[in-house]
Design an enzyme around this catalytic site. Sequence first.
Site, PDB file in Angstrom:
ATOM      1  N   GLY A  66      35.540  58.080  42.902  1.00  0.00           N
ATOM      2  CA  GLY A  66      34.339  57.290  42.625  1.00  0.00           C
ATOM      3  C   GLY A  66      34.092  56.262  43.705  1.00  0.00           C
ATOM      4  N   ASP A  67      34.153  54.994  43.315  1.00  0.00           N
ATOM      5  CA  ASP A  67      33.955  53.902  44.266  1.00  0.00           C
ATOM      6  C   ASP A  67      35.260  53.154  44.538  1.00  0.00           C
ATOM      7  OD1 ASP A  67      34.169  52.690  41.793  1.00  0.00           O
ATOM      8  OD2 ASP A  67      32.517  51.306  42.098  1.00  0.00           O
ATOM      9  N   GLU A  68      36.391  53.851  44.373  1.00  0.00           N
ATOM     10  CA  GLU A  68      37.711  53.278  44.644  1.00  0.00           C
ATOM     11  C   GLU A  68      38.215  53.797  45.978  1.00  0.00           C
ATOM     12  OE1 GLU A  68      40.301  54.008  41.325  1.00  0.00           O
ATOM     13  OE2 GLU A  68      38.763  53.379  39.896  1.00  0.00           O
TER      14      GLU A  68
END
Length: 168
Positions: A80-82
Amino acid sequence: DALTGLQSADGFRRRLDAGLGRIRRGLTPGATVLSLDLDLFKRINDTYGHAVGDEVLREVGARLLGQARRPQDIAGRLGGDELALFLPGLIDVGTAMRRADDVAGSITAPIATSVGSLTVGVSIGVLVLESWGGVPSAGTVLRHADQAMYIAKHAGSRLHLYDLAETA
């Protein structure tokens, strides 16, 4: 990772594990690991759609890759956005925190997208391995860097340095 150009989660973990092995064998004095999470990224997807979210992720990936300045540095997308950054040889806490602040500044600069300029926030957990007596596993390193990142996120600050006492 096909979208961002960063190492995939599996690729990052494999390269992190190899880097930690070099530290265990005394070939590298230590390292810094940054765990990054984009703040309120879901809002971009919800407001502008996933295509624009992908534009943002591509640019953030390019910026993070630009922060992996040396061949041994590893930038990865964990999901994801990690994101994460492994910086072998960086063992000075002050320098590590300045480097993390530079990374944060790079990521939070305005991003040109098809709907105009957008900005994202970032929370970064900083783990400096030299401060430990031994070298933990890749899973433990990532877990502790994530803990520091979540402390930063919940405190409303961009950065948090991992402290072994926080796991007690």
